[in-house]
Write an enzyme that holds these catalytic residues in place. Structure first.
Site, PDB file in Angstrom:
ATOM      1  N   GLU A  61       0.839  -1.194   0.000  1.00 18.37           N
ATOM      2  CA  GLU A  61       0.000   0.000   0.000  1.00 18.37           C
ATOM      3  C   GLU A  61       0.880   1.253   0.000  1.00 18.37           C
ATOM      4  O   GLU A  61       1.882   1.327   0.693  1.00 18.37           O
ATOM      5  CB  GLU A  61      -0.882  -0.014   1.250  1.00 18.37           C
ATOM      6  CG  GLU A  61      -1.777   1.202   1.412  1.00 18.37           C
ATOM      7  CD  GLU A  61      -2.561   1.185   2.721  1.00 18.37           C
ATOM      8  OE1 GLU A  61      -3.599   1.849   2.793  1.00 18.37           O
ATOM      9  OE2 GLU A  61      -2.125   0.485   3.675  1.00 18.37           O
ATOM     10  N   LYS A  89      -9.735   2.633  -2.283  1.00 18.22           N
ATOM     11  CA  LYS A  89      -9.955   1.998  -0.973  1.00 18.22           C
ATOM     12  C   LYS A  89     -11.331   2.347  -0.418  1.00 18.22           C
ATOM     13  O   LYS A  89     -11.680   3.520  -0.253  1.00 18.22           O
ATOM     14  CB  LYS A  89      -8.858   2.448  -0.012  1.00 18.22           C
ATOM     15  CG  LYS A  89      -8.854   1.748   1.337  1.00 18.22           C
ATOM     16  CD  LYS A  89      -7.653   2.244   2.152  1.00 18.22           C
ATOM     17  CE  LYS A  89      -7.527   1.536   3.490  1.00 18.22           C
ATOM     18  NZ  LYS A  89      -6.355   2.069   4.244  1.00 18.22           N
ATOM     19  N   CYS A  93      -5.510  -2.961   2.637  1.00 23.99           N
ATOM     20  CA  CYS A  93      -5.246  -2.874   4.078  1.00 23.99           C
ATOM     21  C   CYS A  93      -6.487  -3.033   4.956  1.00 23.99           C
ATOM     22  O   CYS A  93      -6.932  -4.146   5.201  1.00 23.99           O
ATOM     23  CB  CYS A  93      -4.516  -1.568   4.374  1.00 23.99           C
ATOM     24  SG  CYS A  93      -3.567  -1.604   5.922  1.00 23.99           S
TER      25      CYS A  93
END
Length: 249
Positions: free
Chosen positions: A38, A103, A137
């Site tokens: 990331e 995300k 994540c």
């Protein structure tokens, strides 16, 4: 498909240096898919002003590397687009085709949600006959978002997951692989940023929950594995768990 997971230390807010570091790490590596962490070009910048990229330089680099290596490259970057910031994952194929995923679950504990705009689209890309769900994540903690609807074979989680929560990382990666009958690649960083320490733990897990590639902890590392799709499909046929899954509404 031969997958290479790249566990690296990231220099804070220095895209050029981080791109060079990756080139050095993978110089002698060959494969079909390289997975980077990331925000691999800057580190995890929850306050992205002055750090997020606007010029597209790292995406251009990913395209160059994909063409040079004749392999796909995937990882996320902090980008500014107009007045908005995104933690954006790019999947770049060797022919230059780009798929993006923004995300969905922003890390409110670290105030990422105060500066970034969340994504809204679940994104699956097909490459070399493997259907891949793209995740970043904190998405790892939300199993409904990543539920397998018989539409993917592998999940990729790119992360800056801190040392203090590594037991959670290890447990949830295995859980996502087992419950979704799929491969899971979790690619984390090592080193330090202004807020956290990171100890890696990057791995690729099969649908049985077995680790089939492992970078270990603390050190930069590349780990390689060839996905056994025939075994995965045979397992799903023999034990069709996904047929009994709850219907999502």
């Amino acid at each position: 498909m031969k997958v290479i997971i790249v566990q690296m230390d990231i220099t804070w807010a220095d895209p050029a240096n981080n791109r060079t570091r990756i080139e050095e790490m993978i110089n002698c590596q060959t494969g079909d898919l390289f997975i980077l962490p990331e925000m691999f070009s800057t580190g995890f910048a929850t306050q992205p002003e002055g750090i997020a990229e606007e010029d597209g330089s790292t995406l251009a680099w990913m395209k160059e590397m994909a063409a040079h290596k004749q392999a796909a490259f995937v990882g996320s970057i902090a980008v500014k687009e107009g007045a908005h910031y995104y933690n954006r994952m790019y999947f770049v194929k060797p022919d230059g085709e780009v798929t993006t995923y923004d995300k969905r679950h922003l890390f409110s504990y670290g105030h990422e949600d105060q500066f970034f705009t969340p994504g809204t689209q679940r994104t699956i890309v097909e490459y070399q006959g493997v259907r891949i769900l793209l995740e970043i994540c904190y998405d790892l903690r939300f199993p409904v978002w990543s539920r397998n609807r018989k539409d993917y074979d592998m999940i990729i989680y790119v992360a800056n997951w801190p040392t203090s929560r590594m037991s959670v990382w290890n447990t949830l990666l295995r859980a996502r692989a087992i419950e979704n009958q799929c491969f899971v690649a979790g690619v984390n960083r090592v080193g330090h940023d202004p807020v956290c320490d990171y100890s890696g733990g990057s791995m690729l897990i099969d649908a049985y929950g077995k680790v089939v590639a492992d970078c270990g902890t603390e050190q930069p590392c590349c780990a390689t594995v060839t996905l056994d799709m025939e075994r995965l499909l045979a397992f799903r046929k023999k034990f069709p768990v996904l047929d009994d899954a709850d219907i999502l509404v």
